[in-house]
Design a protein around this motif. Structure first.
Motif, PDB file in Angstrom:
ATOM      1  N   LEU A  79       0.834  -1.203   0.000  1.00  0.00           N
ATOM      2  CA  LEU A  79       0.000   0.000   0.000  1.00  0.00           C
ATOM      3  C   LEU A  79       0.866   1.251   0.000  1.00  0.00           C
ATOM      4  CD1 LEU A  79      -2.806   1.308   0.158  1.00  0.00           C
ATOM      5  CD2 LEU A  79      -2.613   1.158   2.637  1.00  0.00           C
ATOM      6  N   LYS A  80       1.910   1.265   0.811  1.00  0.00           N
ATOM      7  CA  LYS A  80       2.812   2.419   0.845  1.00  0.00           C
ATOM      8  C   LYS A  80       3.456   2.639  -0.513  1.00  0.00           C
ATOM      9  CE  LYS A  80       4.207   2.767   5.669  1.00  0.00           C
ATOM     10  NZ  LYS A  80       5.354   2.735   6.596  1.00  0.00           N
ATOM     11  N   GLN A  81       3.879   1.540  -1.158  1.00  0.00           N
ATOM     12  CA  GLN A  81       4.508   1.647  -2.471  1.00  0.00           C
ATOM     13  C   GLN A  81       3.509   2.174  -3.504  1.00  0.00           C
ATOM     14  OE1 GLN A  81       7.657   1.344  -3.172  1.00  0.00           O
ATOM     15  NE2 GLN A  81       7.390   1.724  -5.338  1.00  0.00           N
ATOM     16  N   GLU A  82       2.278   1.674  -3.455  1.00  0.00           N
ATOM     17  CA  GLU A  82       1.255   2.145  -4.391  1.00  0.00           C
ATOM     18  C   GLU A  82       0.953   3.630  -4.180  1.00  0.00           C
ATOM     19  OE1 GLU A  82      -2.103  -0.448  -3.982  1.00  0.00           O
ATOM     20  OE2 GLU A  82      -1.068  -2.128  -4.926  1.00  0.00           O
ATOM     21  N   ARG A  83       0.894   4.052  -2.923  1.00  0.00           N
ATOM     22  CA  ARG A  83       0.665   5.468  -2.634  1.00  0.00           C
ATOM     23  C   ARG A  83       1.802   6.328  -3.172  1.00  0.00           C
ATOM     24  NH1 ARG A  83      -1.285   5.646   3.643  1.00  0.00           N
ATOM     25  NH2 ARG A  83      -3.429   4.953   3.313  1.00  0.00           N
ATOM     26  N   LYS A  84       3.020   5.858  -2.980  1.00  0.00           N
ATOM     27  CA  LYS A  84       4.188   6.595  -3.440  1.00  0.00           C
ATOM     28  C   LYS A  84       4.165   6.731  -4.961  1.00  0.00           C
ATOM     29  CE  LYS A  84       9.202   6.540  -2.810  1.00  0.00           C
ATOM     30  NZ  LYS A  84      10.326   5.789  -2.245  1.00  0.00           N
ATOM     31  N   GLU A  85       3.848   5.636  -5.654  1.00  0.00           N
ATOM     32  CA  GLU A  85       3.782   5.669  -7.119  1.00  0.00           C
ATOM     33  C   GLU A  85       2.652   6.580  -7.590  1.00  0.00           C
ATOM     34  OE1 GLU A  85       3.377   1.588  -8.230  1.00  0.00           O
ATOM     35  OE2 GLU A  85       5.466   1.108  -7.751  1.00  0.00           O
ATOM     36  N   SER A  86       1.507   6.503  -6.924  1.00  0.00           N
ATOM     37  CA  SER A  86       0.362   7.329  -7.292  1.00  0.00           C
ATOM     38  C   SER A  86       0.678   8.811  -7.107  1.00  0.00           C
ATOM     39  CB  SER A  86      -0.854   6.944  -6.437  1.00  0.00           C
ATOM     40  OG  SER A  86      -1.929   7.801  -6.695  1.00  0.00           O
ATOM     41  N   THR A  87       1.336   9.139  -6.009  1.00  0.00           N
ATOM     42  CA  THR A  87       1.711  10.532  -5.749  1.00  0.00           C
ATOM     43  C   THR A  87       2.694  11.023  -6.804  1.00  0.00           C
ATOM     44  OG1 THR A  87       1.375  10.207  -3.388  1.00  0.00           O
ATOM     45  CG2 THR A  87       2.714  12.087  -4.039  1.00  0.00           C
ATOM     46  N   ALA A  88       3.644  10.165  -7.160  1.00  0.00           N
ATOM     47  CA  ALA A  88       4.623  10.551  -8.181  1.00  0.00           C
ATOM     48  C   ALA A  88       3.945  10.776  -9.529  1.00  0.00           C
ATOM     49  CB  ALA A  88       5.699   9.481  -8.300  1.00  0.00           C
ATOM     50  N   GLN A  89       3.007   9.918  -9.883  1.00  0.00           N
ATOM     51  CA  GLN A  89       2.273  10.074 -11.147  1.00  0.00           C
ATOM     52  C   GLN A  89       1.448  11.365 -11.132  1.00  0.00           C
ATOM     53  OE1 GLN A  89      -0.036   6.529 -11.635  1.00  0.00           O
ATOM     54  NE2 GLN A  89       1.695   5.295 -12.355  1.00  0.00           N
ATOM     55  N   ARG A  90       0.776  11.633 -10.024  1.00  0.00           N
ATOM     56  CA  ARG A  90      -0.031  12.837  -9.916  1.00  0.00           C
ATOM     57  C   ARG A  90       0.835  14.082 -10.031  1.00  0.00           C
ATOM     58  NH1 ARG A  90      -1.732  13.603  -4.408  1.00  0.00           N
ATOM     59  NH2 ARG A  90       0.174  14.797  -4.346  1.00  0.00           N
ATOM     60  N   ASN A  91       1.956  14.091  -9.334  1.00  0.00           N
ATOM     61  CA  ASN A  91       2.848  15.244  -9.378  1.00  0.00           C
ATOM     62  C   ASN A  91       3.424  15.449 -10.776  1.00  0.00           C
ATOM     63  OD1 ASN A  91       2.367  15.724  -6.706  1.00  0.00           O
ATOM     64  ND2 ASN A  91       4.259  14.775  -5.983  1.00  0.00           N
ATOM     65  N   GLU A  92       3.725  14.348 -11.451  1.00  0.00           N
ATOM     66  CA  GLU A  92       4.240  14.442 -12.818  1.00  0.00           C
ATOM     67  C   GLU A  92       3.166  14.999 -13.752  1.00  0.00           C
ATOM     68  OE1 GLU A  92       5.605  11.406 -16.335  1.00  0.00           O
ATOM     69  OE2 GLU A  92       6.117  10.877 -14.260  1.00  0.00           O
ATOM     70  N   ALA A  93       1.940  14.537 -13.591  1.00  0.00           N
ATOM     71  CA  ALA A  93       0.844  15.030 -14.428  1.00  0.00           C
ATOM     72  C   ALA A  93       0.582  16.511 -14.169  1.00  0.00           C
ATOM     73  CB  ALA A  93      -0.426  14.221 -14.176  1.00  0.00           C
ATOM     74  N   LEU A  94       0.659  16.920 -12.922  1.00  0.00           N
ATOM     75  CA  LEU A  94       0.444  18.327 -12.589  1.00  0.00           C
ATOM     76  C   LEU A  94       1.576  19.200 -13.140  1.00  0.00           C
ATOM     77  CD1 LEU A  94      -0.895  18.131  -8.925  1.00  0.00           C
ATOM     78  CD2 LEU A  94      -2.169  18.793 -10.972  1.00  0.00           C
TER      79      LEU A  94
END
Length: 106
Positions: A79-94
């Motif tokens: 779950l922590k890894q998925e959150r980290k990846e999701s945050t990175a994807q969101r930040n990249e998209a932004l």
């Protein structure tokens, strides 16, 4: 996702129970260890059988609890890894999306 974790943990417990049943040697009753011969008294035999069953249950419960803790720790790490990846994807998209114009007329 939660159902998958429950299914996986129950599968591990079932496999562990089967493996324990196959690999465990029969436990010698403690009355034979103290007396040298089993008692013919049915009450003593029942008490000893109950004690053996309780000991086996406790051992299986301890093993299942340990596996559950391991599964829970793995799920938490995932779950922590998925959150980290999701945050990175969101930040990249932004970062790649241009900012919308802000209406300052109010």
């Amino acid at each position: 996702m939660k159902a998958r974790h429950i299914l996986i943990s129950s599968l591990f417990m079932a496999l562990a129970g089967g493996a324990m049943a196959q690999s465990s040697a029969p436990v010698a009753p403690s009355s034979t260890a103290t007396n040298g011969a089993p008692s013919n008294d049915p009450f003593v035999q029942k008490r000893q059988a109950d004690a053996d069953a309780k000991a086996q249950y406790k051992a299986e419960k301890k093993a299942a609890k340990q596996e559950y803790k391991q599964d829970r720790a793995q799920a938490k790490a995932q779950l922590k890894q998925e959150r980290k990846e999701s945050t990175a994807q969101r930040n990249e998209a932004l970062a790649t999306t241009p900012a919308a114009p802000v209406d300052k007329s109010h």
